[in-house]
Design an enzyme around this catalytic site. Structure first.
Site, PDB file in Angstrom:
ATOM      1  N   CYS A  45      -4.855   2.333  -3.531  1.00  0.00           N
ATOM      2  CA  CYS A  45      -3.634   2.925  -2.947  1.00  0.00           C
ATOM      3  C   CYS A  45      -2.441   2.006  -3.163  1.00  0.00           C
ATOM      4  O   CYS A  45      -1.595   1.835  -2.268  1.00  0.00           O
ATOM      5  CB  CYS A  45      -3.805   3.205  -1.454  1.00  0.00           C
ATOM      6  N   HIS A  50       0.871  -1.186   0.000  1.00  0.00           N
ATOM      7  CA  HIS A  50       0.000   0.000   0.000  1.00  0.00           C
ATOM      8  C   HIS A  50       0.905   1.233   0.000  1.00  0.00           C
ATOM      9  O   HIS A  50       2.028   1.181   0.529  1.00  0.00           O
ATOM     10  CB  HIS A  50      -0.827  -0.062   1.296  1.00  0.00           C
ATOM     11  N   GLN A  95      -4.473  -5.060   7.086  1.00  0.00           N
ATOM     12  CA  GLN A  95      -5.496  -5.961   6.549  1.00  0.00           C
ATOM     13  C   GLN A  95      -5.476  -7.327   7.225  1.00  0.00           C
ATOM     14  O   GLN A  95      -6.314  -8.172   6.920  1.00  0.00           O
ATOM     15  CB  GLN A  95      -5.299  -6.145   5.034  1.00  0.00           C
TER      16      GLN A  95
HETATM   17  N1  PMP Z   1      -1.769  -0.624   4.681  1.00  0.00           N
HETATM   18  C1  PMP Z   1      -2.748  -1.358   4.171  1.00  0.00           C
HETATM   19  C2  PMP Z   1      -2.443  -2.749   3.700  1.00  0.00           C
HETATM   20  C3  PMP Z   1      -4.029  -0.837   4.095  1.00  0.00           C
HETATM   21  O1  PMP Z   1      -5.016  -1.561   3.573  1.00  0.00           O
HETATM   22  C4  PMP Z   1      -4.276   0.477   4.561  1.00  0.00           C
HETATM   23  C5  PMP Z   1      -5.654   1.087   4.461  1.00  0.00           C
HETATM   24  N2  PMP Z   1      -6.238   0.971   3.213  1.00  0.00           N
HETATM   25  C6  PMP Z   1      -3.218   1.188   5.095  1.00  0.00           C
HETATM   26  C7  PMP Z   1      -1.974   0.610   5.146  1.00  0.00           C
HETATM   27  C8  PMP Z   1      -3.393   2.573   5.632  1.00  0.00           C
HETATM   28  O2  PMP Z   1      -4.230   2.534   6.740  1.00  0.00           O
HETATM   29  P1  PMP Z   1      -4.832   3.883   7.338  1.00  0.00           P
HETATM   30  O3  PMP Z   1      -5.423   4.628   6.188  1.00  0.00           O
HETATM   31  O4  PMP Z   1      -5.858   3.394   8.315  1.00  0.00           O
HETATM   32  O5  PMP Z   1      -3.716   4.610   7.981  1.00  0.00           O
END
Ligand code: PMP
Length: 412
Positions: free
Chosen positions: A359, A118, A198
């Site tokens: 993302c 991500h 996740q």
């Molecule tokens: N890492 C992963 C694998 C995610 O799925 C997400 C959220 N989509 C994030 C990081 C970021 O998390 P947050 O937006 O809650 O900080």
């Protein structure tokens, strides 16, 4: 009463339709007990934590610190002071990159990530590498969305200072061989930062057994409130790291010349935290524990297998990410129809999914795709949700076939 009944969001109809929420990887819905815990925190025990000497502050502090103990037990940390409250996974990773990275990464060093990451687990490391003149390396992927570990010996070297790796891919659902990677990284004296965002809602986490150095996750993906997350770090590492931000509560004494910093975890918790949200997270942990991981895993695997099998019956559909070990996520594309269009039509049928890049733009680039449709599960999902999604899918195909025919008729 079913699991779905615990979540008030499902009492409503969307566009007059039953809501099939298949976007839990973006954020999970909240059970009534979590909402009640947040309301109770604001209604009855609203005071700032760790400071004022009055009843409300004391009650708030007790509830806040009780959550820290719950978090410790939930991930089996050795000590609750190893669990730092942050805003979410993103902030947790940025904290490590800024604080640990600042101190321990030097010109010529290497940081290793994977092709599944991500943006939250790419950009902070890129920024650190740029600042420190270090190099970012990437574990490549196999076409099924698993990590290609055949070149790990070349990638993980004596120069590797940090391995930053996801446990579960948010875009594909691939579960990485985390324990093996951690052991391999430790053999090279690298520290391991795990993006657990996740994983935490679906798998029992034991940070001591994994032996990871840092583990980051977000409350909102595990049925808790937004605005709060956890950075777990080993005590010895956290103790040696400089603070990430300066402000109230992270200090013991301050003069205009100097500051003596507080101990962990407070050293990393500058300013007023998300108090009610932390309390809500505590209730979410209790909720997950009451439901139990055996139930969650079994339920979600049944849905994953059923939906995968049904989607494969559509010749127009191509699944993206078919790792042998995967959980809770199905990504797919359809020939000639943009994922955004599919998600928009799904929405009209009460089916909430995500169409986009998730993302994870480098991951999309690897597959040569602008986007995918992502279905993701939570513990409230049922076969009915899958059937509703499949019905919407048939409508997508019908609508687009009709459009194509009328376009063809206009052309001839
Ligand atoms: N890492 C992963 C694998 C995610 O799925 C997400 C959220 N989509 C994030 C990081 C970021 O998390 P947050 O937006 O809650 O900080």
């Amino acid at each position: 009463m079913t699991m779905r009944d615990e979540f008030p969001v499902f009492k409503q109809l969307v566009y007059g339709k039953r809501l099939a929420y298949l976007d839990s990887a973006a954020t999970a819905q909240k059970p009534q007990c979590v909402i009640d815990a947040v309301v109770n925190a604001y209604s009855n025990i609203n005071g700032n934590v760790h400071r004022s000497m009055h009843y409300l502050s004391d009650q708030a502090t007790q509830a806040f610190e009780a959550t820290r103990i719950q978090v410790k037990n939930f991930i089996n940390a050795k000590q609750s002071k190893e669990c730092i409250f942050v805003r979410g996974t993103t902030e947790a990773i940025n904290l490590v990159a800024s604080s640990y990275g600042e101190q321990n990464v030097h010109p010529g060093d290497e940081i290793l990530i994977s092709g599944l990451e991500h943006h939250s687990n790419i950009i902070p490391w890129q920024m650190l590498c740029q600042k420190k003149d270090a190099r970012l390396k990437v574990i490549p992927l196999l076409p099924n969305g698993e990590l290609d570990l055949s070149r790990l010996d070349d990638l993980l070297t004596d120069k590797t200072k940090i391995l930053a790796i996801t446990y579960v891919s948010n875009a594909l659902g691939t579960v990485t061989p985390l324990k093996k990677l951690i052991d391999r990284a430790h053999a090279k004296q690298a520290v391991v930062v795990v993006d657990g965002a996740q994983a935490v809602p679906h798998l029992k986490i034991d940070v001591q057994e994994l032996n990871c150095d840092f583990f980051a996750f977000s409350s909102h993906k595990m049925y808790g409130p937004t605005g709060v997350g956890i950075l777990y770090g080993k005590e010895s590492l956290l103790n040696a790291m400089p603070p990430y931000q300066g402000g109230g509560e992270m200090m013991i004494t301050v003069t205009h010349e100097n500051t003596i910093y507080n101990e962990i975890p407070y050293k990393f918790e500058a300013g007023t935290p998300a108090i009610a949200e932390v309390i809500g997270l505590g209730r979410a942990i209790q909720f997950i524990e009451e439901v139990g991981f055996p139930f969650i895993k079994q339920q979600e695997q049944v849905l994953l297998h059923y939906a995968t099998q049904k989607l494969q019956e559509f010749p127009e559909i191509k699944l993206i990410g078919t790792a042998a070990e995967k959980i809770s996520v199905i990504s797919f594309v359809m020939a000639g129809i943009h994922p955004h269009d599919i998600a928009t039509i799904f929405d009209q049928y009460g089916v909430a999914v995500r169409g986009g890049r998730h993302c994870a733009m480098p991951l999309m680039d690897y597959f040569g795709l602008p986007a995918t449709v992502r279905i993701s599960f939570g513990l409230y999902n049922t076969m009915e949700d899958i059937e509703q999604m499949l019905h919407a899918l048939k409508e997508v195909i019908r609508v687009f076939k009709k459009q194509r025919i009328s376009k063809y008729q206009k052309e001839v």
